[in-house]
Design an enzyme around this catalytic site. Structure first.
Site, PDB file in Angstrom:
ATOM      1  N   GLY A   1       0.822  -1.209   0.000  1.00 17.09           N
ATOM      2  CA  GLY A   1       0.000   0.000   0.000  1.00 17.09           C
ATOM      3  C   GLY A   1       0.851   1.251   0.000  1.00 17.09           C
ATOM      4  O   GLY A   1       2.034   1.209   0.359  1.00 17.09           O
TER       5      GLY A   1
ATOM      6  N   CYS B   1       5.073  -6.345   1.845  1.00 13.85           N
ATOM      7  CA  CYS B   1       5.458  -4.935   1.856  1.00 13.85           C
ATOM      8  C   CYS B   1       4.696  -4.172   2.943  1.00 13.85           C
ATOM      9  O   CYS B   1       4.892  -4.445   4.118  1.00 13.85           O
ATOM     10  CB  CYS B   1       5.280  -4.339   0.468  1.00 13.85           C
ATOM     11  SG  CYS B   1       6.332  -2.918   0.212  1.00 13.85           S
ATOM     12  N   TYR B   2       3.768  -3.265   2.561  1.00 14.25           N
ATOM     13  CA  TYR B   2       2.987  -2.595   3.611  1.00 14.25           C
ATOM     14  C   TYR B   2       2.351  -3.630   4.534  1.00 14.25           C
ATOM     15  O   TYR B   2       2.283  -3.434   5.747  1.00 14.25           O
ATOM     16  CB  TYR B   2       1.905  -1.701   2.991  1.00 14.25           C
ATOM     17  CG  TYR B   2       1.198  -0.815   4.005  1.00 14.25           C
ATOM     18  CD1 TYR B   2       1.666   0.462   4.283  1.00 14.25           C
ATOM     19  CD2 TYR B   2       0.077  -1.270   4.699  1.00 14.25           C
ATOM     20  CE1 TYR B   2       1.037   1.257   5.229  1.00 14.25           C
ATOM     21  CE2 TYR B   2      -0.564  -0.481   5.638  1.00 14.25           C
ATOM     22  CZ  TYR B   2      -0.077   0.789   5.899  1.00 14.25           C
ATOM     23  OH  TYR B   2      -0.701   1.574   6.840  1.00 14.25           O
TER      24      TYR B   2
ATOM     25  N   HIS C   1       7.826  -7.750  -3.448  1.00 12.91           N
ATOM     26  CA  HIS C   1       6.536  -8.151  -4.032  1.00 12.91           C
ATOM     27  C   HIS C   1       6.655  -9.485  -4.763  1.00 12.91           C
ATOM     28  O   HIS C   1       7.084  -9.523  -5.913  1.00 12.91           O
ATOM     29  CB  HIS C   1       6.045  -7.069  -4.996  1.00 12.91           C
ATOM     30  CG  HIS C   1       5.554  -5.852  -4.283  1.00 12.91           C
ATOM     31  ND1 HIS C   1       4.254  -5.698  -3.867  1.00 12.91           N
ATOM     32  CD2 HIS C   1       6.207  -4.746  -3.879  1.00 12.91           C
ATOM     33  CE1 HIS C   1       4.116  -4.549  -3.243  1.00 12.91           C
ATOM     34  NE2 HIS C   1       5.289  -3.948  -3.231  1.00 12.91           N
TER      35      HIS C   1
ATOM     36  N   GLU D   1       4.315 -11.187  -5.974  1.00 14.99           N
ATOM     37  CA  GLU D   1       3.250 -11.362  -6.966  1.00 14.99           C
ATOM     38  C   GLU D   1       3.610 -10.820  -8.341  1.00 14.99           C
ATOM     39  O   GLU D   1       2.930 -11.114  -9.318  1.00 14.99           O
ATOM     40  CB  GLU D   1       1.955 -10.703  -6.457  1.00 14.99           C
ATOM     41  CG  GLU D   1       1.948  -9.171  -6.377  1.00 14.99           C
ATOM     42  CD  GLU D   1       2.537  -8.614  -5.071  1.00 14.99           C
ATOM     43  OE1 GLU D   1       3.451  -9.246  -4.509  1.00 14.99           O
ATOM     44  OE2 GLU D   1       2.107  -7.531  -4.650  1.00 14.99           O
TER      45      GLU D   1
ATOM     46  N   SER E   1     -24.848  -8.039 -25.376  1.00 15.07           N
ATOM     47  CA  SER E   1     -24.171  -7.096 -26.274  1.00 15.07           C
ATOM     48  C   SER E   1     -23.507  -7.810 -27.435  1.00 15.07           C
ATOM     49  O   SER E   1     -23.033  -7.170 -28.358  1.00 15.07           O
ATOM     50  CB  SER E   1     -23.086  -6.356 -25.493  1.00 15.07           C
ATOM     51  OG  SER E   1     -22.100  -7.293 -25.093  1.00 15.07           O
TER      52      SER E   1
ATOM     53  N   GLY F   1     -20.825  -9.302 -26.844  1.00 18.29           N
ATOM     54  CA  GLY F   1     -19.472  -9.415 -26.301  1.00 18.29           C
ATOM     55  C   GLY F   1     -19.303 -10.745 -25.578  1.00 18.29           C
ATOM     56  O   GLY F   1     -20.264 -11.485 -25.373  1.00 18.29           O
ATOM     57  N   VAL F   2     -18.065 -11.031 -25.208  1.00 15.13           N
ATOM     58  CA  VAL F   2     -17.768 -12.316 -24.583  1.00 15.13           C
ATOM     59  C   VAL F   2     -18.541 -12.496 -23.276  1.00 15.13           C
ATOM     60  O   VAL F   2     -19.159 -13.536 -23.039  1.00 15.13           O
ATOM     61  CB  VAL F   2     -16.255 -12.416 -24.248  1.00 15.13           C
ATOM     62  CG1 VAL F   2     -15.928 -13.800 -23.731  1.00 15.13           C
ATOM     63  CG2 VAL F   2     -15.413 -12.084 -25.455  1.00 15.13           C
ATOM     64  N   ASP F   3     -18.515 -11.462 -22.444  1.00 11.87           N
ATOM     65  CA  ASP F   3     -19.056 -11.619 -21.099  1.00 11.87           C
ATOM     66  C   ASP F   3     -20.547 -11.910 -21.114  1.00 11.87           C
ATOM     67  O   ASP F   3     -21.021 -12.851 -20.475  1.00 11.87           O
ATOM     68  CB  ASP F   3     -18.811 -10.346 -20.260  1.00 11.87           C
ATOM     69  CG  ASP F   3     -17.375  -9.868 -20.356  1.00 11.87           C
ATOM     70  OD1 ASP F   3     -16.517 -10.689 -20.727  1.00 11.87           O
ATOM     71  OD2 ASP F   3     -17.122  -8.690 -20.076  1.00 11.87           O
ATOM     72  N   SER F   4     -21.308 -11.095 -21.848  1.00 11.21           N
ATOM     73  CA  SER F   4     -22.753 -11.304 -21.803  1.00 11.21           C
ATOM     74  C   SER F   4     -23.154 -12.555 -22.583  1.00 11.21           C
ATOM     75  O   SER F   4     -24.137 -13.211 -22.235  1.00 11.21           O
ATOM     76  CB  SER F   4     -23.513 -10.071 -22.289  1.00 11.21           C
ATOM     77  OG  SER F   4     -23.034  -9.622 -23.513  1.00 11.21           O
ATOM     78  N   SER F   5     -22.376 -12.936 -23.600  1.00  9.70           N
ATOM     79  CA  SER F   5     -22.711 -14.170 -24.311  1.00  9.70           C
ATOM     80  C   SER F   5     -22.512 -15.371 -23.391  1.00  9.70           C
ATOM     81  O   SER F   5     -23.359 -16.270 -23.336  1.00  9.70           O
ATOM     82  CB  SER F   5     -21.845 -14.340 -25.560  1.00  9.70           C
ATOM     83  OG  SER F   5     -22.019 -13.239 -26.422  1.00  9.70           O
TER      84      SER F   5
ATOM     85  N   LYS G   1     -11.371 -11.703 -17.021  1.00  9.12           N
ATOM     86  CA  LYS G   1     -11.713 -11.905 -18.435  1.00  9.12           C
ATOM     87  C   LYS G   1     -11.215 -13.246 -18.998  1.00  9.12           C
ATOM     88  O   LYS G   1     -11.953 -13.952 -19.680  1.00  9.12           O
ATOM     89  CB  LYS G   1     -11.098 -10.769 -19.250  1.00  9.12           C
ATOM     90  CG  LYS G   1     -11.544 -10.737 -20.677  1.00  9.12           C
ATOM     91  CD  LYS G   1     -12.735  -9.871 -20.769  1.00  9.12           C
ATOM     92  CE  LYS G   1     -13.369  -9.799 -22.096  1.00  9.12           C
ATOM     93  NZ  LYS G   1     -14.520  -8.902 -22.002  1.00  9.12           N
TER      94      LYS G   1
END
Ligand SMILES: Nc1ncnc2c1ncn2[C@@H]1O[C@H](COP(=O)(O)OP(=O)(O)OP(=O)(O)O)[C@@H](O)[C@H]1O
Ligand SMILES: O=c1[nH]c(=O)c2[nH+]cn([C@@H]3O[C@H](COP(=O)(O)O)[C@@H](O)[C@H]3O)c2[nH]1
Ligand SMILES: NC(=O)CC[C@H](N)C(=O)O
Ligand SMILES: [Mg+2]
Length: 519
Positions: free
Chosen positions: A57, A84-85, A176, A178, A229, A231-235, A375
């Protein structure tokens, strides 16, 4: 709530907190990020985490009033890993000490094992080459360990770069693990989840079955409308919900007049060809374009569009008897970004139309089966559900559409020009076989006219900017390194084929500091 073993990430506002989540997901561990200041004892109990990670942070624990973890976290009896923080705050809260004003370390550093230590617990398997390369980004440092801790590794400017209390299974690092630039950071995270007893039960096949069960439980025998839409997500959301509740689902595709060339016809045909799910094609372009007339502020555009979307969904829902739910393809990054709306530690950059743009009071209840996914995980789920590649591989397209690719005031004239230029650019990308290498590509029409000369005549037309980026999840992005030949050919085609544009530029800003869209 999922039945998975879960790990809690307490967010202190680090720019890379998302990456901790990603690394854990790669290890098939389910995790949730919660901002430190919104984490009540109730939420903590409800989450029942099997392990906790404290993020980095920007603040300094030496500052009065700086963020702290809820003290109850340290009494859960589960393993804790402070980064870290997160390491500093753990020392501060458990009786150690932190100071500022020493040498800061930013970037690459090397950790040597502390005398007598090869490293154990989460540090097992490190130091076989003598030292570990890590990525640092700190000004403060731990100067005294809390009781029970011992030092495992030291760097030139962090005498307590790796620490452990094996009895309590509490660990901390100043760097870090990650980020990509800590090459063996994954080993530490892997050791940590293993010793916390995670079995790796987070898989897409499991997710699909569980999501279907939850949708049935939530919806019962009521009807659902799903904003689709193309799009990928709504499909993916629509197909998943359809598997769960069959003909209780109706999809609504909203044409807001801000779609790309031929997009409405393409989406509707593509969907109807592949799926037997009722689909309403709502032509609402007059409504949206009318409301956006004279609006040039990006946030006002976004909020206006978000509100109208909901108005439209509500209107269609009220025509379907028993429709009580609205389904959307909202993803985890949308949710995380929206946290800032309720007072989290991060800043609002843009109001995504499907989260920040939602009205306070809404008649419909939300069904958002992808809320926990990134995604690339949605794409994996889509494959699991058997969606054809042409759905899964589509570049993302934002809900507010061309409105946010037309900086300043939107006019129908500019939208028409933009649509044509965008189509040429995408055609170029496909012809050169680059579509799948690029995460997202589009044209923005700029609110300036410039002087040109064509066929010995003077032109005074719009300039446009091409944008193409590589990314994994849209959170960070780099511009795509087209060849100069490609750029030259594309600029020539756009200027020749699209009346109204006489100048073409390529946007080479990464995210951050830029964003992908222009507004
Ligand atoms: N034109 C539209 N008509 C109906 N719903 C829409 C439309 N545009 C967006 N939405 C809704 O808003 C949600 C969020 O939009 P977003 O663009 O993030 O996702 P997407 O369009 O499904 O996928 P992608 O990110 O690949 O474009 C969608 O999942 C969908 O539910
Ligand atoms: O559905 C959406 N509603 C929105 O309001 C919205 N704003 C940005 N985007 C998309 O999100 C990704 C990151 O975009 P930015 O870097 O511009 O924030 C990119 O993929 C953008 O296209 C949106 N998608
Ligand atoms: N990256 C971090 O978490 C930094 C922690 C703290 N702000 C420091 O400078 O030491
Ligand atoms: Mg979209």
């Amino acid at each position: 709530m999922t039945q998975h073993q879960r790990l809690l990430i307490i967010d202190f506002g680090s720019q890379v907190t998302q990456l901790i989540a990603r690394r854990l997901r790669e290890l098939n561990v389910f995790c949730e990020i919660h901002p430190y200041n919104l984490l009540t004892d109730d939420i903590l109990r409800g989450l029942n985490p099997q392990a906790v990670i404290l993020s980095g942070g920007p603040d300094s624990v030496t500052r009065a009033g700086s963020p702290r973890a809820p003290q109850a976290v340290f009494d859960l009896g589960v393993p804790i890993f402070g980064i870290c923080y997160g390491q500093q705050v753990m020392m501060e809260q458990l009786g150690g000490a932190v100071e500022g004003g020493h040498h800061a370390e930013y970037g690459r550093a090397f950790i040597a094992p502390a005398p007598g230590h090869k490293g154990d617990g989460i540090f097992a398997g490190l130091f076989d080459a003598g030292r570990e390369e890590v990525w640092m980004s700190h000004g403060d440092r731990v100067t005294a360990l809390a009781p029970g801790f011992e030092v495992i590794g030291v760097s030139p400017n962090a005498p307590f770069a790796m620490i452990a209390d094996e009895a309590r299974r509490f660990y901390g690092v100043q760097f870090h693990p990650e980020v990509h630039h800590t090459p063996r950071g994954r080993i530490m995270l892997e050791n940590f989840v293993r010793l916390a007893g995670f079995t790796g039960d987070w898989t897409m096949a499991g997710y699909r079955d569980e999501a279907i069960r939850k949708i049935r439980e939530q919806v019962g025998d009521k009807k659902v409308i799903c904003g689709l839409s193309g799009g990928v997500d709504s499909s993916v959301a629509a197909v998943l919900i359809h598997e769960a509740i069959g003909d209780q689902l109706t999809c609504v595709f909203v044409d807001h007049g801000l779609l790309r060339l031929n997009e409405a016809e393409e989406v509707v045909t593509m969907f109807r060809d592949h799926y037997n799910i009722p689909l309403i094609h709502a032509d609402e372009s007059e409504l949206f374009l009318g409301a956006l007339e004279g609006v040039s502020d990006p946030e006002v555009k976004r909020k206006t569009i978000g509100r109208l979307f909901i108005d439209v969904f509500q209107r269609y829902a009220s025509a379907i008897e028993g429709a009580e739910f609205l389904a959307q393809g909202t993803l985890y990054p949308d949710v995380i970004e929206s946290v800032s709306f309720s007072g989290g530690p991060s800043v609002t950059i843009k109001s995504h139309h499907n989260v920040g743009g939602l009205p306070e009071k809404m008649g419909l209840k939300l069904v958002e089966p992808l809320r926990e996914l990134f995604k690339d995980e949605v794409r994996a789920l889509g494959r699991e559900l058997g969606l054809p590649d042409k759905f899964i591989g589509r570049h993302p397209f934002p809900g507010p559409g061309l409105a946010i690719r037309c900086p300043g005031e939107i006019t129908r004239e500019k939208l028409d020009i933009l649509r044509k230029a965008d189509a040429v650019f995408i055609d170029q990308i496909r012809r050169h076989g680059l579509y799948d290498e690029i995460w997202q590509a589009f044209v923005a029409i700029l609110p300036v006219r410039t002087v040109g000369v064509m066929g010995d005549g003077r032109t005074y037309d719009y300039a446009c900017a091409l944008r193409a980026v590589t990314s994994v999840d849209g959170m960070t992005a780099d511009y795509y390194p087209f060849t100069h030949d490609f750029l030259g050919e594309t600029a020539t085609r756009i200027i020749n084929e699209v009346k109204g544009i006489n100048r073409c530029t390529y946007d080479i800003t990464s995210k951050p500091p830029g964003t992908i869209e222009w507004e």
